[in-house]
Design a protein around this motif. Sequence first.
Motif, PDB file in Angstrom:
ATOM      1  N   ASP A  29       0.679  -1.418   0.046  1.00 10.72           N
ATOM      2  CA  ASP A  29      -0.031   0.023   0.010  1.00 10.72           C
ATOM      3  C   ASP A  29       0.954   1.225  -0.188  1.00 10.72           C
ATOM      4  OD1 ASP A  29      -2.230  -1.518  -0.011  1.00 10.72           O
ATOM      5  OD2 ASP A  29      -3.089  -1.042   1.867  1.00 10.72           O
TER       6      ASP A  29
ATOM      7  N   THR B 274      -0.112   3.224   5.984  1.00 12.40           N
ATOM      8  CA  THR B 274      -0.957   2.375   6.667  1.00 12.40           C
ATOM      9  C   THR B 274      -1.831   1.341   5.919  1.00 12.40           C
ATOM     10  OG1 THR B 274      -1.232   4.167   8.702  1.00 12.40           O
ATOM     11  CG2 THR B 274      -3.030   2.402   8.556  1.00 12.40           C
TER      12      THR B 274
ATOM     13  N   SER C 151      -4.527  -0.543   3.983  1.00 11.56           N
ATOM     14  CA  SER C 151      -6.100  -0.315   4.080  1.00 11.56           C
ATOM     15  C   SER C 151      -6.674  -1.458   2.903  1.00 11.56           C
ATOM     16  CB  SER C 151      -6.230   1.015   3.420  1.00 11.56           C
ATOM     17  OG  SER C 151      -5.557   1.303   2.058  1.00 11.56           O
TER      18      SER C 151
ATOM     19  N   ASN D  39      -1.957   7.334  11.135  1.00  9.12           N
ATOM     20  CA  ASN D  39      -2.942   6.616  10.351  1.00  9.12           C
ATOM     21  C   ASN D  39      -3.035   7.402   8.824  1.00  9.12           C
ATOM     22  OD1 ASN D  39      -4.779   5.618   8.712  1.00  9.12           O
ATOM     23  ND2 ASN D  39      -6.311   5.218  10.054  1.00  9.12           N
TER      24      ASN D  39
ATOM     25  N   GLY E 144      -3.394   5.850   5.854  1.00  9.06           N
ATOM     26  CA  GLY E 144      -4.279   4.856   4.853  1.00  9.06           C
ATOM     27  C   GLY E 144      -5.300   5.597   4.161  1.00  9.06           C
ATOM     28  N   SER E 145      -5.509   4.996   3.205  1.00  2.52           N
ATOM     29  CA  SER E 145      -6.595   5.647   2.229  1.00  2.52           C
ATOM     30  C   SER E 145      -7.955   5.211   2.875  1.00  2.52           C
ATOM     31  CB  SER E 145      -6.473   4.754   0.655  1.00  2.52           C
ATOM     32  OG  SER E 145      -6.640   3.654   0.780  1.00  2.52           O
ATOM     33  N   CYS E 146      -8.061   4.095   3.559  1.00  2.00           N
ATOM     34  CA  CYS E 146      -9.490   4.012   4.086  1.00  2.00           C
ATOM     35  C   CYS E 146      -9.906   4.974   4.920  1.00  2.00           C
ATOM     36  CB  CYS E 146      -9.465   2.618   4.829  1.00  2.00           C
ATOM     37  SG  CYS E 146     -11.087   2.031   5.563  1.00  2.00           S
TER      38      CYS E 146
ATOM     39  N   CYS F 164     -13.050   1.531   9.524  1.00  2.23           N
ATOM     40  CA  CYS F 164     -11.495   1.057   9.102  1.00  2.23           C
ATOM     41  C   CYS F 164     -10.843   0.487  10.032  1.00  2.23           C
ATOM     42  CB  CYS F 164     -10.884   2.328   8.644  1.00  2.23           C
ATOM     43  SG  CYS F 164     -11.801   3.181   7.127  1.00  2.23           S
TER      44      CYS F 164
END
Length: 537
Positions: free
Chosen positions: A217, A221, A223, A259, A261-263, A269
Amino acid sequence: MPQTPSAARCAGVPRRSALRRLLAVLVCAVLLSFGAVPAAAPVQAAAYGAPRFTDPMALYDAATARVALTAANGSVSYSVASAEGGLLRQGTATVSSGAGSIDLRTLGPGYFKLTVRNTAGSASTDLGIVARLATTPTTKSPFGTTAHPGIHWQLNHAAASRALGLSTTRVDWRWERMATFISGFYRWDTVGEAEIKRLRALGIRPSLVIAYHGLCDGALTPSSTTCINEYAKFARATAQRFGTTVDYAVYNEWNAATNTGSCGRSADCYMKLLKPAAAAIRAAAPGARVLGPALGAVDDWWAVDGPAYTWFQRFVQLGGAGHVDLVTIHNYSVTTAPDGKGERAVRNAKALLAAAGISKPVVMEEAGYPTVADGLPEYLQAAFMARDAAAVLTAGAATYMPYGLVDNYNDRAHAESNFGLFRHEAVNGGRLVPKQAAVTQAVLSRLLAGAVSRGEEKLGTGTRSMMWRMADGRTLRIVWTTDKTRTLEIGGSTGVAATDWLGRPVPTLLTGGKRQMVIGGIPAFVTTPAGTTARVF
């Protein structure tokens, strides 16, 4: 990097012809590789010069307090000042073969500044002296902290945790430092693992913070399903390595800046990561304890309908508490008095769990105050920590964990760098020098080990008194005021002892068969026989 004796010897290769110099260098290289070059002669005592402190940690037991130092042979003069700056003692000490010590055994508990001088120069250090420091609490202390071996790789965090009387210490277990391009194979963190081993040897339970990203990813983070599975695989391998001898924290402050991440940072999430990771840990180490969600927050976030409250509410609704054994939350007051804040976080978290029919321990896993330059003074860091700890534990937290053990970086202008109970080692010649909060923590740990909360005693507006039944049956009050100084009166004259936040005796006045003392915003720790009453005026 300092040279080894062998390297120093070879560094002196004389000037010769080019061929002879090359041969000499090659011979030295071979000898160095086998350690065959003899060590240099011992440094003579006279070379020591100005005084230098040598104890790795400036925290001492009151019964055995001696401060070790090196200096040129002869004598050194010294002076000792109180935490408030008043001169307490002056004297001299003998130095022989480059070694000496300052005897502080009769000084008593507290926080002091020691200055030592000779004709070559001087050195000063702050230090703490604590009663029964050498005695580890025989029953579990309700305190812990966070250590960063990866930052402070040369320090013994376990020894410091033991001195503070802690029962648990969080240790970074960084996925990004151990991930390889071969799925399922890792370069284990040998520095972190050595610290984990030392903590376990001293009876302190490590908590491994499994974070933050791997090689999937885009090194953010996790996802995607693939990257989340890789995180779970890393968690499983970690659990296989340590079994049930440690606790496992799934990520840290998912709702905050760590965090990437894309989520996103929502509880929904986080659940995508928590479920497979917790399952992987338990499959690899049946009976292991999983911790989460390590929810980051500051005071107003925990008000009803605030960001932390609504995040945690959603976490409970999604069944998150069913995947962890200890529920971990964070709360920072940063610069303001803690009253009504950290304790609100605990009460709200426990209420949300109870509404869902869940009864699990809630841990205040991070809280604290930075002693940034021109900001919060160190005595207030200690006082606010004691007030927060007393209120948070009374509100029902299983453990209180001030952040962190040592200042993260040597940067007095940056708040994030100055939350430690000890100052950064770079300003102390590699030594651990306590702030006043470290002394307060050591005192609190020994008072509250095995104690049972009796709730908050109502003594009137502007006064707070948290009560415990101590392990030996006595009553402990941690008491302070939130507005002005007042007089605390204990309904008895015998068996009453009071200390301040540094473990120093607080003067009491015997009047009419009762003990009286002045209390203010810095807490007093008052022990009495069971059943003794109190009032404030």
